[in-house]
Design a protein around this motif. Sequence first.
Motif, short mmCIF file in Angstrom:
data_model
loop_
_atom_site.label_atom_id
_atom_site.label_comp_id
_atom_site.label_asym_id
_atom_site.label_seq_id
_atom_site.Cartn_x
_atom_site.Cartn_y
_atom_site.Cartn_z
N PHE A 51 0.87 -1.17 0.00
CA PHE A 51 0.00 0.00 0.00
C PHE A 51 0.90 1.22 0.00
CE2 PHE A 51 -4.36 -1.23 0.50
CZ PHE A 51 -4.31 -2.51 1.03
N LEU A 52 0.63 2.12 -0.91
CA LEU A 52 1.40 3.35 -0.96
C LEU A 52 0.47 4.50 -0.64
CD1 LEU A 52 4.13 4.68 -1.68
CD2 LEU A 52 3.19 5.03 -3.96
N PHE A 53 0.76 5.21 0.44
CA PHE A 53 -0.06 6.35 0.83
C PHE A 53 0.66 7.61 0.44
CE2 PHE A 53 -3.30 4.11 3.12
CZ PHE A 53 -2.67 2.96 3.58
N ALA A 54 0.06 8.36 -0.48
CA ALA A 54 0.69 9.58 -0.96
C ALA A 54 0.78 10.62 0.16
CB ALA A 54 -0.14 10.15 -2.12
N PRO A 55 1.69 11.57 0.06
CA PRO A 55 1.81 12.59 1.11
C PRO A 55 0.50 13.31 1.40
CG PRO A 55 3.69 12.71 -0.36
CD PRO A 55 2.76 11.69 -0.94
N LEU A 220 -13.55 1.37 -3.12
CA LEU A 220 -12.77 1.59 -4.33
C LEU A 220 -12.88 0.40 -5.27
CD1 LEU A 220 -9.53 2.95 -2.65
CD2 LEU A 220 -11.19 4.27 -3.95
N PRO A 221 -12.92 0.65 -6.57
CA PRO A 221 -12.98 -0.48 -7.50
C PRO A 221 -11.66 -1.23 -7.51
CG PRO A 221 -12.89 1.61 -8.69
CD PRO A 221 -12.96 1.95 -7.24
N ILE A 222 -11.77 -2.52 -7.74
CA ILE A 222 -10.57 -3.35 -7.80
C ILE A 222 -10.26 -3.67 -9.25
CG2 ILE A 222 -9.56 -5.58 -7.20
CD1 ILE A 222 -11.32 -5.75 -4.86
N THR A 238 -6.97 1.86 -6.35
CA THR A 238 -6.30 3.17 -6.42
C THR A 238 -7.27 4.28 -6.18
OG1 THR A 238 -5.24 2.18 -8.35
CG2 THR A 238 -4.63 4.44 -7.85
N ASP A 239 -6.78 5.31 -5.46
CA ASP A 239 -7.51 6.56 -5.55
C ASP A 239 -6.47 7.67 -5.53
OD1 ASP A 239 -8.97 7.31 -2.24
OD2 ASP A 239 -6.89 7.34 -2.92
#
Lengths: 381, 279
Positions: A51-55, A220-222, A238-239
């Motif tokens: 999981f990548l959490f943007a700033p 969120l769509p997968i 993704t969002d």
Amino acid sequence: MDCVVTGGNVKVLAKAIHSLSRIGDELYVEPQEDGLALRSVNSSRSAYACFLFAPLFFSRYTIPIGLAFRCKMAIKSVQAVFRSIATLEKTVEKCHIELDEQKNLLTFTLHCKHGLVKTHNLSFQDSESLQAVFDKDSYSNVFRSHPRLLVDTVVHFPPSLEEVTVSVSDDRMWVKNHVEDETDRSKAMLTELCLASDEFDHFSVQELRGLLVFAESTGLPISMYFDEPGSPVVLSVTDSVLEGNFVLATLSDDSNLRKNNTKRACTPPPPPDDFMNDDMDSYLIAMDTSVMPGPSASRPPSPPLTNSTSLKQTAAANHRTRLPSEEEDEEEEEAVDSSGPPNKKFCSLFFGSVRPPSSQMTTQPLTGQEVLASDSEDDVQ
Amino acid sequence: MPLSTQSQGDAEHYVLVASLDNARNLSNILKAITFKDHAIFSATPNGLKVTVEDSKCLQANAFIQSEIFQEYTIKEDSVGFQVNLTVLLDCLNIFGGSTAPGVSTALRMCYKGYGYPLTLFLEEGGVVTVCKINTEEPEEPVDFEFCSTNVTNKVILQSESLKEAFSELDMTSEVLQITMSPSQPYFRLSTFGNSGNAHYDYPKDSDMMELFKCTKTQTNRYKMSLLKPSTKALALSCKVSVRTDSRGFLSLQYLVRNDDGQICFVEYYCCPDEEVTED
């Protein structure tokens, strides 16, 4: 490192951690310039999630300058911080994550209602970078849907089921479990769902549930990216402020493996696995280094692999393109599957040292150390 | 009432008779102190006190005042006996412990004195059960010598906030450390487990804090295994008072409202763990 998560995002972070816990026992934390990466991998390296959490996900995001910081810790400890999701929602106002490099502690501070402050000082270990090599864009098949569809599909299978078979043709997808010949017929149940939109892919459904829970809660769509049997399947949500990728290894057909050039010995095909038990050992019985024919699609090729025991997945030259489909009709039929499972060889994921073009998202192939799947026949877990 | 007419003739022989229209008003509160099999019953004209102890380091007391009972007759200044608490609770729930509204088990508890069993008459829906539980010589409960004059720190919190903390306590920690101080962190619960340590801080001006009277900074550790049973009492309660004295002994007092809204108290005393640190 100093980050603050506020409001509803605390719950999203908590859910991501819980869903990573379905994959592996350790949480790899890597604060990067483009966001905070949380990763996990299972012990046999056949499932990976990131999981990548943007700033922007954070109300404050400060990362250590200079040498990149990476660590890993027992995921159970982090889960303990976010124990009850329902309570989190109601009581936590913000979550502060701070790194104390001197004491090797990662501190999670939850500021809750009524002035209550919960501080968790967790110890961590330095770790290597954990990155899986995969390229969603080069996959021949993409399937995108609201998580509800996949949840509704998975719910028809017993929670103890280890694997499902996904077959895809031009306009339909079948998801079914496999019933062994030896299984007591009176107790066996074959469930097959046909979702409208020739390749047989087997992949593990347990880790998938982790992603589904996360995706469903966030709505969120997968997107599901898959290719030939043996190539990993990538499920992605993704969002604007986060990206989650779950990469699951698949079992390939025997026929594809005649093109192998392998340094590791291939033991004879494993006995048909028993779905009621943990059949990870059958995955490990034959580790393979199949090289798919054809050049990679417009991607920089994997680096010169001087070590030929590593694996590659590249798209087959003559793959058919599939359009993402969002069809929703399902049929459930009970049918007896008389043929045995195809002989399986397992291709594990390749964690490689590929340096990406700078434009790519960091969950895509990146720097990292090479991690190869073992060919041991030991039991996993 | 069928129960009272039945044993009318025996009334003179009992030194203690206590009746409840709803046995849950007794069984619920007893569940909050059931961490050991045996309980010491001590009845006085003021009411009933039930004591359970663990290894002389932990003591739990449940107080049910005489006013709670529909009938409470005691012929001596003090009546004491010891019974198996698990058996007693099983008897009180003999009709299945249904929680349907309007359905309750009526209880008449009778004791003839030293050497006699504790007799329970239980009735529900016209069916009467008689249980006789053997009693034993009551042990002398430990006197923790906890008196209000020695109390250094005291807080009263609404149970709701403490319930959350207790349910999340890291059970891999052998001790629960309680810090009380007139200055930061005011009231802190800490655990030291396998993955690291955790602190739960309650500020003195929190709206969950009903009373805050701390005179000096004290940090004491208590064995987690001893305090864990108190979670049951916490779950039933609406308020809890936490007090420590100059020796570091801990007193937890829980205000419990029963089914009929009446107030009962449960109290836990705990010795500090060997190394008592005082800042």
